[in-house]
Design an enzyme around this catalytic site. Sequence first.
Site, PDB file in Angstrom:
ATOM      1  CG  HIS A 173     -46.801  40.327 -97.962  1.00 50.46           C
ATOM      2  ND1 HIS A 173     -46.023  39.516 -98.743  1.00 50.46           N
ATOM      3  CD2 HIS A 173     -47.526  41.075 -98.830  1.00 50.46           C
ATOM      4  CE1 HIS A 173     -46.251  39.763-100.022  1.00 50.46           C
ATOM      5  NE2 HIS A 173     -47.154  40.712-100.104  1.00 50.46           N
ATOM      6  CG  ASP A 220     -42.541  35.954 -89.539  1.00 56.28           C
ATOM      7  OD1 ASP A 220     -43.012  36.829 -90.287  1.00 56.28           O
ATOM      8  OD2 ASP A 220     -41.325  35.688 -89.472  1.00 56.28           O
TER       9      ASP A 220
HETATM   10  O1  F6P Z   1     -43.097  41.419 -94.927  1.00 55.36           O
HETATM   11  C1  F6P Z   1     -43.423  42.512 -94.186  1.00 55.36           C
HETATM   12  C2  F6P Z   1     -42.629  43.739 -94.579  1.00 55.36           C
HETATM   13  O2  F6P Z   1     -43.057  44.863 -93.904  1.00 55.36           O
HETATM   14  C3  F6P Z   1     -42.712  44.055 -96.034  1.00 55.36           C
HETATM   15  O3  F6P Z   1     -43.813  44.826 -96.358  1.00 55.36           O
HETATM   16  C4  F6P Z   1     -41.414  44.761 -96.236  1.00 55.36           C
HETATM   17  O4  F6P Z   1     -40.973  44.731 -97.542  1.00 55.36           O
HETATM   18  C5  F6P Z   1     -40.465  44.019 -95.315  1.00 55.36           C
HETATM   19  O5  F6P Z   1     -41.269  43.571 -94.257  1.00 55.36           O
HETATM   20  C6  F6P Z   1     -39.286  44.876 -94.856  1.00 55.36           C
HETATM   21  O6  F6P Z   1     -39.738  45.968 -94.089  1.00 55.36           O
HETATM   22  P1  F6P Z   1     -39.409  47.465 -94.463  1.00 55.36           P
HETATM   23  O7  F6P Z   1     -39.939  47.714 -95.840  1.00 55.36           O
HETATM   24  O8  F6P Z   1     -40.075  48.295 -93.411  1.00 55.36           O
HETATM   25  O9  F6P Z   1     -37.915  47.579 -94.423  1.00 55.36           O
END
Ligand code: F6P
Length: 467
Positions: free
Chosen positions: A158, A366
């Site tokens: 992602h 991003d």
């Molecule tokens: O989109 C990248 C990401 O790391 C996802 O894997 C994740 O769900 C989101 O950002 C939020 O980050 P975190 O799970 O570390 O709160």
Amino acid sequence: MSRLIVVSNRVPVPDKKGTAPAGGLAVALQSALEARGGLWLGWSGQSCPQDGVGPLRMLRDSNIDYALTDLTDRDVEEYYQGFANRVLWPICHYRLDLAEYGRREMAGYFRVNHFFASRLLPLIGEDDLIWIHDYHLIPLAAELRRQGVKNRIGFFLHIPWPAPDVFLAMPVNDEILTSLTAYDVLGFQTENDRENFADCLLRQGLGSRSDNTHFTVGARSFTARHYPIGIETEEFAKLAQRAAETSLHKRMLQSLDGKGLIIGVDRLDYSKGITQRIDAFENFLTRNPDSQRKVTLLQITPKSRSEVPEYEAMQRAVAEQAGRVNGALGTVDWVPIRYVNRSLRRPALAGLYRMAKLALVTPLRDGMNLVAKEFVAAQSEADPGVLLLSRFAGAAQELKDAVLVNPYDVEGTAEAVARSLAMPLEERRDRWKGMMKALRGNDVFSWCDTFLGDLSTGEQGAFENIV
Ligand code: F6P
């Protein structure tokens, strides 16, 4: 149709729906999985002392079976706060200066991936398709292959994949790259990400490439393509239309008292370019004194990964910066920046997007950025707001009708804010139509179908050469 198993670190735990910032990945996957059904395994978000991890918690909600596992405190520290978020995250976002590499964290990362594999193994049926998500779980397929799993396994990243000179500076780059060759299909957000990955692989002599998307490593071959993730375009547009009826919407309109709303929505993360954005907004107000008292920037920034030192430092920096600008430019009855650290539910956000004249989506880097897409989907056709978008967000590859900026160029961004606020209706409508066409042509359901179409065609993989 084969059963689908999705694995991701973060899962929108059904009994906590709507209570926490789910993040783009969880929201997008949930829509896709609800439509198709399947099993979703991931971290429960809970940690416990060593030896305290109990059995998987199984839950069913809508069409999805959830399998949630706790992790130990040490796991969370080494795998999530450590290697995933202090090494892979900064490196993939071109922040080598922030990467804190340590062998203990690296070992923890591989150990937790081994643990996820052992949790998943008993749940896998012969014909299941397995789809693993994001940088936390890169070694998972290799772990499964070692334990004899022959199913088709796909991986979607992602976040961005950086240029080779950045990626190869990471001490364990070979292990990470080799792990990726255990998948059958590798998905990236943009062509640029896929090319960066291919360059890393070839430069390290880890495989060969037969065409744009096909690679061979020893006896294994795999596909690597770009699959830009989408949103639920039509559903989000409807949500935004309905939001005008909510009390929050009415209160917000009242509190704006005729001022134009500019909106920014981001997790509090250094990759999002929030400090550069506030600098640009201040620059715009200073250079356009007539606009002072006529617009307000609402910056909604839920705190994120607060245990990671770089994030903690950033929380202080952004709060101080917003306070300084408000102190310098604000008046007794006008606050230039409304800085909010809580997360809002999706209907409320959709309504705010629709109310805004301008969205500032200016990450320094991003993978995609779904806020940009949701903002566009939320606009009214009759009088759409303008999207000001960083050219370093994956979304810029599809949303070419946004006002594209380089977020490092503070004065250039400030000028773009002025231009966007003055943009005539006809141009705003033309740009919006172009962007909506892109969003309708590639929503989250087509993203999911395209990836799974590729994953389900092909033979079950040879895996002997995965070490
Ligand atoms: O989109 C990248 C990401 O790391 C996802 O894997 C994740 O769900 C989101 O950002 C939020 O980050 P975190 O799970 O570390 O709160």
